[in-house]
Each structure stands twice: as C-alpha cells, then as structure tokens.
Scaffold this active site. Structure first.
Site, mmCIF file in Angstrom:
data_model
loop_
_atom_site.group_PDB
_atom_site.id
_atom_site.type_symbol
_atom_site.label_atom_id
_atom_site.label_comp_id
_atom_site.label_asym_id
_atom_site.label_seq_id
_atom_site.Cartn_x
_atom_site.Cartn_y
_atom_site.Cartn_z
ATOM 1 N N ILE A 139 0.817 -1.210 0.000
ATOM 2 C CA ILE A 139 0.000 0.000 0.000
ATOM 3 C C ILE A 139 0.861 1.277 0.000
ATOM 4 O O ILE A 139 0.389 2.348 -0.379
ATOM 5 C CB ILE A 139 -0.949 -0.031 1.233
ATOM 6 C CG1 ILE A 139 -2.181 0.821 0.990
ATOM 7 C CG2 ILE A 139 -0.233 0.356 2.507
ATOM 8 C CD1 ILE A 139 -3.288 0.588 2.011
ATOM 9 N N ASN A 153 11.428 -8.860 7.089
ATOM 10 C CA ASN A 153 11.734 -8.286 8.398
ATOM 11 C C ASN A 153 11.199 -9.201 9.493
ATOM 12 O O ASN A 153 10.060 -9.660 9.418
ATOM 13 C CB ASN A 153 11.103 -6.903 8.525
ATOM 14 C CG ASN A 153 11.743 -5.896 7.598
ATOM 15 O OD1 ASN A 153 12.962 -5.866 7.460
ATOM 16 N ND2 ASN A 153 10.938 -5.066 6.951
ATOM 17 N N GLU A 206 6.487 -4.627 11.079
ATOM 18 C CA GLU A 206 5.290 -3.894 11.530
ATOM 19 C C GLU A 206 4.031 -4.755 11.545
ATOM 20 O O GLU A 206 3.135 -4.511 12.347
ATOM 21 C CB GLU A 206 5.056 -2.677 10.629
ATOM 22 C CG GLU A 206 6.105 -1.595 10.824
ATOM 23 C CD GLU A 206 5.819 -0.344 10.016
ATOM 24 O OE1 GLU A 206 5.046 -0.431 9.046
ATOM 25 O OE2 GLU A 206 6.374 0.701 10.375
ATOM 26 N N HIS A 233 5.650 -11.930 5.893
ATOM 27 C CA HIS A 233 5.547 -11.402 4.532
ATOM 28 C C HIS A 233 6.945 -11.213 3.988
ATOM 29 O O HIS A 233 7.850 -10.778 4.701
ATOM 30 C CB HIS A 233 4.775 -10.083 4.481
ATOM 31 C CG HIS A 233 5.191 -9.076 5.496
ATOM 32 N ND1 HIS A 233 4.862 -9.204 6.835
ATOM 33 C CD2 HIS A 233 5.902 -7.928 5.402
ATOM 34 C CE1 HIS A 233 5.358 -8.175 7.507
ATOM 35 N NE2 HIS A 233 6.004 -7.392 6.666
ATOM 36 N N HIS A 248 8.900 -9.069 1.248
ATOM 37 C CA HIS A 248 8.841 -7.924 0.333
ATOM 38 C C HIS A 248 9.593 -8.293 -0.939
ATOM 39 O O HIS A 248 10.705 -8.822 -0.871
ATOM 40 C CB HIS A 248 9.545 -6.704 0.939
ATOM 41 C CG HIS A 248 8.923 -6.159 2.173
ATOM 42 N ND1 HIS A 248 8.126 -5.035 2.197
ATOM 43 C CD2 HIS A 248 9.002 -6.565 3.464
ATOM 44 C CE1 HIS A 248 7.745 -4.768 3.433
ATOM 45 N NE2 HIS A 248 8.271 -5.687 4.223
HETATM 46 P P1 AMP Z 1 7.131 -4.673 7.601
HETATM 47 O O1 AMP Z 1 7.735 -3.434 8.180
HETATM 48 O O2 AMP Z 1 8.146 -5.580 6.986
HETATM 49 O O3 AMP Z 1 6.238 -5.386 8.599
HETATM 50 O O4 AMP Z 1 6.230 -4.195 6.398
HETATM 51 C C1 AMP Z 1 4.833 -4.064 6.436
HETATM 52 C C2 AMP Z 1 4.405 -3.583 5.078
HETATM 53 O O5 AMP Z 1 3.002 -3.763 4.961
HETATM 54 C C3 AMP Z 1 4.690 -2.090 4.803
HETATM 55 O O6 AMP Z 1 5.508 -1.984 3.636
HETATM 56 C C4 AMP Z 1 3.298 -1.507 4.600
HETATM 57 O O7 AMP Z 1 3.265 -0.478 3.631
HETATM 58 C C5 AMP Z 1 2.500 -2.722 4.168
HETATM 59 N N1 AMP Z 1 1.069 -2.663 4.413
HETATM 60 C C6 AMP Z 1 0.438 -2.354 5.576
HETATM 61 N N2 AMP Z 1 -0.896 -2.426 5.426
HETATM 62 C C7 AMP Z 1 -1.119 -2.807 4.143
HETATM 63 C C8 AMP Z 1 -2.297 -3.065 3.370
HETATM 64 N N3 AMP Z 1 -3.518 -2.946 3.888
HETATM 65 N N4 AMP Z 1 -2.139 -3.439 2.079
HETATM 66 C C9 AMP Z 1 -0.909 -3.560 1.533
HETATM 67 N N5 AMP Z 1 0.235 -3.350 2.212
HETATM 68 C C10 AMP Z 1 0.130 -2.961 3.503
#
Ligand code: AMP
Length: 125
Positions: free
Chosen positions: A40, A97, A105, A110, A112
């Site tokens: 997002i 991460n 987060e 996930h 990336h």
């Molecule tokens: P991390 O810091 O590795 O946990 O990355 C979490 C990622 O999730 C970030 O790059 C956010 O931009 C992404 N993210 C959070 N909410 C959403 C969503 N609803 N749809 C797509 N990506 C998201």
C-alpha cells in the site's frame, strides 16, 4: 510500531484480514499456499508482498512450524511471482523483516519483493 516476533499469532492483524477478505488488496497472484499483493506504500516501482496462507508470525515461526508442503509452496510462489512479473533478468530484492530490530510492523510473515530500478546498497548507511 515494530512487533515482537516471539509473540503468539494475532488473527486481527491486517494481513489476516486481507486473507479473510475483510479488507481489499491489489492481488498479483494467489494459490493454495500464498497470496501476493501490491504494498500500500510502495518503496520501489515494483513493491509486492508475498504472504503464506497459514497463520505464521514471522520467518522464524514459519521455518520452525510450517509443513514441508507449506514451505515448498510458499518459496515456489515467491519465485513464480517474480518470474511472471518479468523481474528475473532486470533483478529483484527479497526482504523479510523479523521482529524488533528489523522493524517488522505486521505480525504475519511477509516477504517484500522490490524491483523496477537499481536498488542500491542492501542497507541504508
Ligand atoms: P514490515 O515493516 O516488513 O512489517 O512491512 C509491512 C508492510 O506492509 C509495509 O511496507 C506496509 O506499507 C504494508 N502494508 C500495511 N498495510 C497494508 C495493506 N492494507 N495493504 C498492503 N500493504 C500494507
């Protein structure tokens, strides 16, 4: 806010809601083991997240508890997404991460997938 990767799985996390269809996503690929969708808040021209369908907090949890079929399916899905998007020749970067120091987060594993420009050094200096 960063999450503790040793916490139990929270089924109210945003990616769990995406998997249940409770919030929308821009799907790139889906099969029995994985869902891939556009981030997002993209950090590169192509920024896709690939998540396993099972409930795993992070890479540590997944690598310890997932079945061989889930691990195989997920790894193959990550590779297929990149291949199908034409990213093998130009190149791409994978990042997972895990926990506080990595600033994870969302507490659902996930990976990336970044691509679309020269990505520079691996870590900010
Ligand atoms: P991390 O810091 O590795 O946990 O990355 C979490 C990622 O999730 C970030 O790059 C956010 O931009 C992404 N993210 C959070 N909410 C959403 C969503 N609803 N749809 C797509 N990506 C998201």
């Amino acid at each position: 806010m960063a999450v503790d990767a040793t916490q139990p799985y929270d089924d109210q996390n945003v990616f769990a809601k995406i998997l249940r269809g409770e919030i929308p996503n821009r799907t790139v690929y889906e099969d029995d083991f994985a869902l891939a969708f556009h981030d997002i808040n993209p950090q590169a021209p192509t920024h896709v997240l690939v998540i396993p369908k099972g409930s795993y907090v992070c890479w540590d949890d997944f690598s310890a508890r997932a079945s061989d079929a889930e691990i195989t399916g997920f790894v193959r899905a990550v590779g297929k997404v990149a291949r199908d998007m034409g990213l093998v020749a130009p190149g791409y970067r994978l990042l997972a991460n895990t926990g506080l120091d990595a600033h994870q987060e969302v507490p659902h594993l996930h990976v990336h997938l970044f691509a679309g420009r020269p990505l520079g050094p691996m870590l900010a200096r």
